[in-house]
Design an enzyme around this catalytic site. Structure first.
Site, short mmCIF file in Angstrom:
data_model
loop_
_atom_site.label_atom_id
_atom_site.label_comp_id
_atom_site.label_asym_id
_atom_site.label_seq_id
_atom_site.Cartn_x
_atom_site.Cartn_y
_atom_site.Cartn_z
N HIS A 1 0.83 -1.20 0.00
CA HIS A 1 0.00 0.00 0.00
C HIS A 1 0.87 1.25 0.00
CE1 HIS A 1 -4.27 -1.34 1.03
NE2 HIS A 1 -3.60 -2.44 0.76
N ARG B 1 1.29 4.62 -2.91
CA ARG B 1 0.85 5.98 -2.60
C ARG B 1 1.88 7.00 -3.06
NH1 ARG B 1 -0.57 3.48 2.54
NH2 ARG B 1 1.11 4.54 3.61
#
Length: 399
Positions: A271, A275
């Protein structure tokens, strides 16, 4: 100032000859796109592409009045033939300004990748910004100028370019943001319109003429969004994509670190790598104070883990504690959260698991969690302008 988009596709156009991909297969009729080229007031041509004269004729325009041709990026493939009567294409050095006899002023904008952006000011003061494919402006200064009336850029390939422009005020609430250089990474059909609208942008067909400074219905970016989906459905990717064009985002991780759990650490790392580097991260389940504060957009991932923490704190897994006050305490926590969502002034995108459509949990505590998550999702969704269900990576807009 009138701008005619002779093409809106990537440098190779869409569809590409011989390409079997879904995007190319669907790019027929009005969905087909030639390489992006922009005609400004019939006098300035930004990017010369194959068939520019024919594209102009199809749009009801002529290149006979063009006095300047500027290139924004290197053109791969065979050299493009310059139609008879057109001046030779050129480039303006970064930071330099070119004044045309027609009253237009063109300033070259430095990019962080190959190419040059062009800020065009019309005779009556309207302002247009055109950026090359795959690039974002470099060295922008806060408050340097008012927002542009129209911005043409690679929204899908470089959403961070739009974020940078918003950060310095070059794109404001009334700026018409139009996606160009559309290529294979653009999903076909309504999905592309939905994704662009979530970024406050839109696409137009080849040959469209836009009036710079005229009223356009700017896509309304939803301020509160709930993204639902099953495990590995792509719900987190969908949520992150919705905020890629925002200049500042606070990522709220509700799962904690789970020291010693290598699988969880791998998920968190995946994750984090997706980003943008400009995003900040905080690990907390205390969402109400964050929602009450003013600040950047929030991405909450996820409500499922927030609920787990809330149920832990009220002893919801024990039948006795649940019956003697745990259920009431959890209801109060959920109510406090939904009231905070209703009152917040921040842009919020929250992620949650959609459960209950499959196997019935074997334990009473598992069924309790399933039921409470369903209630939480419904209550949170009721306070959102948009609710999306992600299935196999495809987003279905429920509201």
């Amino acid at each position: 100032m009138e701008v005619t988009l002779l093409g809106t596709g990537g440098p190779g156009g869409l569809p590409r000859p011989g390409c079997p991909c879904a995007a190319c297969a669907c790019a027929v009729g009005v969905a087909a796109r030639a390489a992006t080229a922009v005609l400004v007031d019939g006098a300035l041509l930004l990017d010369l592409t194959p068939g520019a004269a024919f594209a102009a004729a199809r749009a009801g325009r002529s290149l006979g009045g063009v006095r300047q041709v500027l290139l924004s990026h290197p053109h791969d493939g065979p050299a493009v033939e310059v139609p008879a009567g057109l001046p030779q294409p050129g480039r303006v050095p970064d930071g330099r300004e070119l004044a045309l006899l027609t009253g237009h002023r063109v300033r070259a904008v430095a990019m962080d990748a190959g190419g040059t952006g062009y800020a065009v000011t019309g005779p009556d003061g309207q302002r247009l910004l055109y950026l090359p494919p795959g690039g974002a402006p470099a060295g922008l200064e806060n408050g340097r100028a008012d927002a542009f009336d129209l911005v043409l850029l690679d929204v899908v390939g470089r959403p961070d370019a739009l974020a940078r422009l918003r950060a310095v005020g070059s794109v404001g609430p009334a700026t018409d943001v139009v996606a160009v250089h559309l290529d294979h990474d653009v999903p076909p059909g309504a999905e592309s319109r939905r994704r662009l609208a979530a970024a406050g942008a839109r696409a137009v067909p080849d040959g469209a003429t836009l009036t710079v400074g005229g009223y356009e219905e700017v896509p309304d970016v939803p301020r509160r969004t709930l993204v639902l989906g099953g495990a590995r459905s792509g719900k987190s990717v969908e949520a992150e994509r919705r905020l890629e064009s925002f200049p500042d985002v606070l990522y709220v991780a509700t799962g904690g670190t789970r020291g010693g759990d290598t699988e969880w650490a791998a998920r968190v790392a995946a994750h984090r790598e997706r980003r943008p580097g400009s995003w900040r991260t905080t690990e907390t389940c205390d969402l109400v104070p964050l929602l009450a504060q003013d600040g950047p957009a929030l991405l909450v991932d996820c409500l499922s883990l927030w609920l787990t923490d809330a149920m832990d704190s009220v002893g919801a897994w024990d039948d006795t504690e649940w019956a003697s006050g745990g259920e009431k305490a959890l209801r109060e926590r959920v109510l406090g959260l939904t009231e905070a969502v209703r009152a917040t002034r921040r842009t919020v995108v929250a992620v949650s698991n959609e459960v209950g459509s499959g196997i019935v949990p074997a334990t009473a505590s598992g069924r309790r969690y399933r039921d409470e998550l369903g209630r939480l999702n419904a209550a949170f969704a009721a306070e959102c302008e948009q609710v999306v269900l992600v299935v196999a990576g495809q987003a279905l807009v429920l509201r």
